[in-house]
Design a protein around this motif. Structure first.
Motif, PDB file in Angstrom:
ATOM      1  N   ASP A  94      55.327  96.088-114.188  1.00  0.00           N
ATOM      2  CA  ASP A  94      55.223  94.704-114.686  1.00  0.00           C
ATOM      3  C   ASP A  94      53.771  94.213-114.643  1.00  0.00           C
ATOM      4  O   ASP A  94      53.058  94.456-113.666  1.00  0.00           O
ATOM      5  N   HIS A  95      53.409  93.500-115.682  1.00  0.00           N
ATOM      6  CA  HIS A  95      52.082  92.863-115.792  1.00  0.00           C
ATOM      7  C   HIS A  95      50.957  93.828-115.410  1.00  0.00           C
ATOM      8  O   HIS A  95      50.025  93.454-114.688  1.00  0.00           O
ATOM      9  N   LYS A 149      48.699  95.003-117.232  1.00  0.00           N
ATOM     10  CA  LYS A 149      47.423  94.614-117.846  1.00  0.00           C
ATOM     11  C   LYS A 149      46.629  93.717-116.880  1.00  0.00           C
ATOM     12  O   LYS A 149      45.418  93.876-116.710  1.00  0.00           O
ATOM     13  N   SER A 150      47.361  92.795-116.208  1.00  0.00           N
ATOM     14  CA  SER A 150      46.641  91.887-115.308  1.00  0.00           C
ATOM     15  C   SER A 150      46.111  92.627-114.073  1.00  0.00           C
ATOM     16  O   SER A 150      45.108  92.216-113.485  1.00  0.00           O
ATOM     17  N   ASP A 162      42.979  94.070-115.348  1.00  0.00           N
ATOM     18  CA  ASP A 162      41.984  93.004-115.552  1.00  0.00           C
ATOM     19  C   ASP A 162      41.413  92.533-114.215  1.00  0.00           C
ATOM     20  O   ASP A 162      40.223  92.289-114.077  1.00  0.00           O
ATOM     21  N   ARG A 163      42.298  92.452-113.217  1.00  0.00           N
ATOM     22  CA  ARG A 163      41.871  91.887-111.934  1.00  0.00           C
ATOM     23  C   ARG A 163      41.119  92.905-111.067  1.00  0.00           C
ATOM     24  O   ARG A 163      40.104  92.581-110.455  1.00  0.00           O
ATOM     25  N   LYS A 221      62.875  93.050-118.939  1.00  0.00           N
ATOM     26  CA  LYS A 221      61.598  92.317-119.096  1.00  0.00           C
ATOM     27  C   LYS A 221      61.879  90.873-119.485  1.00  0.00           C
ATOM     28  O   LYS A 221      61.325  89.933-118.911  1.00  0.00           O
ATOM     29  N   ARG A 232      61.732  90.303-115.493  1.00  0.00           N
ATOM     30  CA  ARG A 232      61.119  91.497-114.888  1.00  0.00           C
ATOM     31  C   ARG A 232      61.652  91.754-113.463  1.00  0.00           C
ATOM     32  O   ARG A 232      62.554  91.045-113.022  1.00  0.00           O
TER      33      ARG A 232
END
Ligand SMILES: Nc1nc2c(ncn2[C@@H]2O[C@H](COP(=O)(O)OP(=O)(O)OP(=O)(O)O)[C@@H](O)[C@H]2O)c(=O)[nH]1
Length: 358
Positions: free
Chosen positions: A236-237, A239-240, A243-244, A343, A347
């Motif tokens: 889940d998530h 991408k973040s 990014d983080r 999702k 999620r």
């Protein structure tokens, strides 16, 4: 020392063949000397002693082939070397000293030596072959050397016989054998590297689970009677997370996901990276209990404990029904639909496909 399984089976079978063949070889010479007795004690005793020793070794090896392998090989080599090298050298030295003619005294057991040489080269483990070559050289080279310096003995029936026996054997041993074993070694290397490349091509570079190609190969070894259940797992998530924490940390999370996945289900199954941050698990013939629990087990095992690098991570899981492995594509679609619902429902959950799903 215990041998590795596959290697050991081949080596044990080879050693049995060497011992039995040596035994048969000695039996042949015993029968030969029984019907055509030699005037020399050595010719009568050597085949009998060697045959008894081979028999004793065979029994010793038979008792526990794994544990007795190394000792049997060592003892066999010692037997061959001790039986032929010292007597032959003794005959040659005495002949040089003029005590007798070599062609009269060198026993006609060279055939046994030659047979054992061929057996050793064909069947002994690679490392032991050098002793076979060494013992052969210790007999053949001094014999040749002697005959060259004693042309009167060379140009006799026995002289020609020795040269025609030892000559081709030396050619095989010093020229053809190294060339052939070089080629074989090269072929072995090519085969090993081909197998390694094939195995690598089937694996995902990052996580070392199967990639899609590997999964296709794995599916091929199932039979049409095999039923499978497909699970799709998506971080889940993700991408973040990238990014983080950065892409490298994202990679580490994927590696940890794959590593945790390996310790969840233990019956027949395969794990593959389906793409990006999405993994698939194919379970073969899962029982009823496993079917209802397994999706949640993956979801909980992958989401509940914090990850080394980023702490909390959750996954969503979609699970298909159980069908024949020939329906793999449909089952992947079912798992994908279920995952889509997991999702959409927020999620961090596992959903089993049923035909009321969107
Ligand atoms: N670090 C890393 N990132 C990857 C790799 N493969 C794909 N990604 C990233 O995974 C991310 C997937 O993002 P999305 O498809 O938007 O999904 P998500 O952020 O996980 O969101 P949801 O799936 O909807 O929860 C993208 O940013 C890809 O760049 C990889 O091998 N390593």
């Amino acid at each position: 020392m215990r041998l590795k399984t596959e290697e050991s089976k081949l080596a044990i079978a080879a050693l049995y063949r060497v011992l039995v063949a040596s035994l048969v070889c000695c039996l042949f010479y015993n029968i030969f000397f029984f019907y055509f007795p030699s005037k020399y004690l050595f010719d009568i005793l050597a085949p009998r002693i060697i045959m008894l020793c081979c028999l004793a070794l065979l029994i010793y090896f038979y008792v526990d082939p794994q544990a007795h392998f190394k000792n049997t090989v060592r003892a066999f080599l010692a037997l061959v070397i001790a039986s032929f090298v010292p007597p032959s050298l003794y005959f040659i030295v005495m002949a040089w000293q003029g005590k007798w003619l070599l062609i009269e005294r060198l026993p006609p057991t060279s055939g046994i030596t030659l047979s054992l040489l061929i057996l050793g080269l064909m069947m002994l483990p690679r490392r032991q072959k050098k002793y076979v070559i060494l013992s052969w050289s210790l007999i053949a080279i001094p014999t040749f050397h002697y005959l060259i310096f004693h042309p009167a003995e060379l140009h006799t029936e026995r002289g020609y016989e020795l040269v025609s026996l030892f000559g081709p054997a030396c050619l095989i041993l010093y020229v053809i054998y190294p060339y052939q074993s070089g080629i074989r070694h090269h072929m072995d290397e090519i085969t090993v590297s081909l197998r390694r490349s094939e195995a690598e091509a089937d694996r995902d570079f990052l996580t070392d689970v199967y990639n899609r190609r590997g999964l296709q190969h794995w599916l091929k070894q199932l039979t049409t009677n095999d039923k499978i259940c497909v699970i799709l797992i998506d971080v889940d998530h993700f991408k973040s997370i990238n990014d983080r924490y950065g892409h490298t940390t994202g990679d580490k999370v994927l590696i940890e996901v794959a590593s945790r996945m390996r310790s969840i289900y233990f019956d027949k199954h395969a794990i593959a990276r389906w793409g990006g941050e999405e993994f698939t698990v194919i379970m073969v013939n899962p029982n009823e209990q496993a079917f209802w629990a397994i999706g949640s087990m993956f979801q909980i095992a992958l989401s509940n404990l914090p990850y080394k690098t980023v702490g909390k991570v959750t996954v969503s899981v979609g699970q298909s029904e159980i069908h024949s492995c020939e329906d793999f594509i449909n089952l992947i679609e079912q798992a994908d639909n279920a995952l889509y619902d997991a999702k959409n429902n927020g999620r961090n959950q596992a959903i089993i496909y049923n035909n009321t799903l969107s």
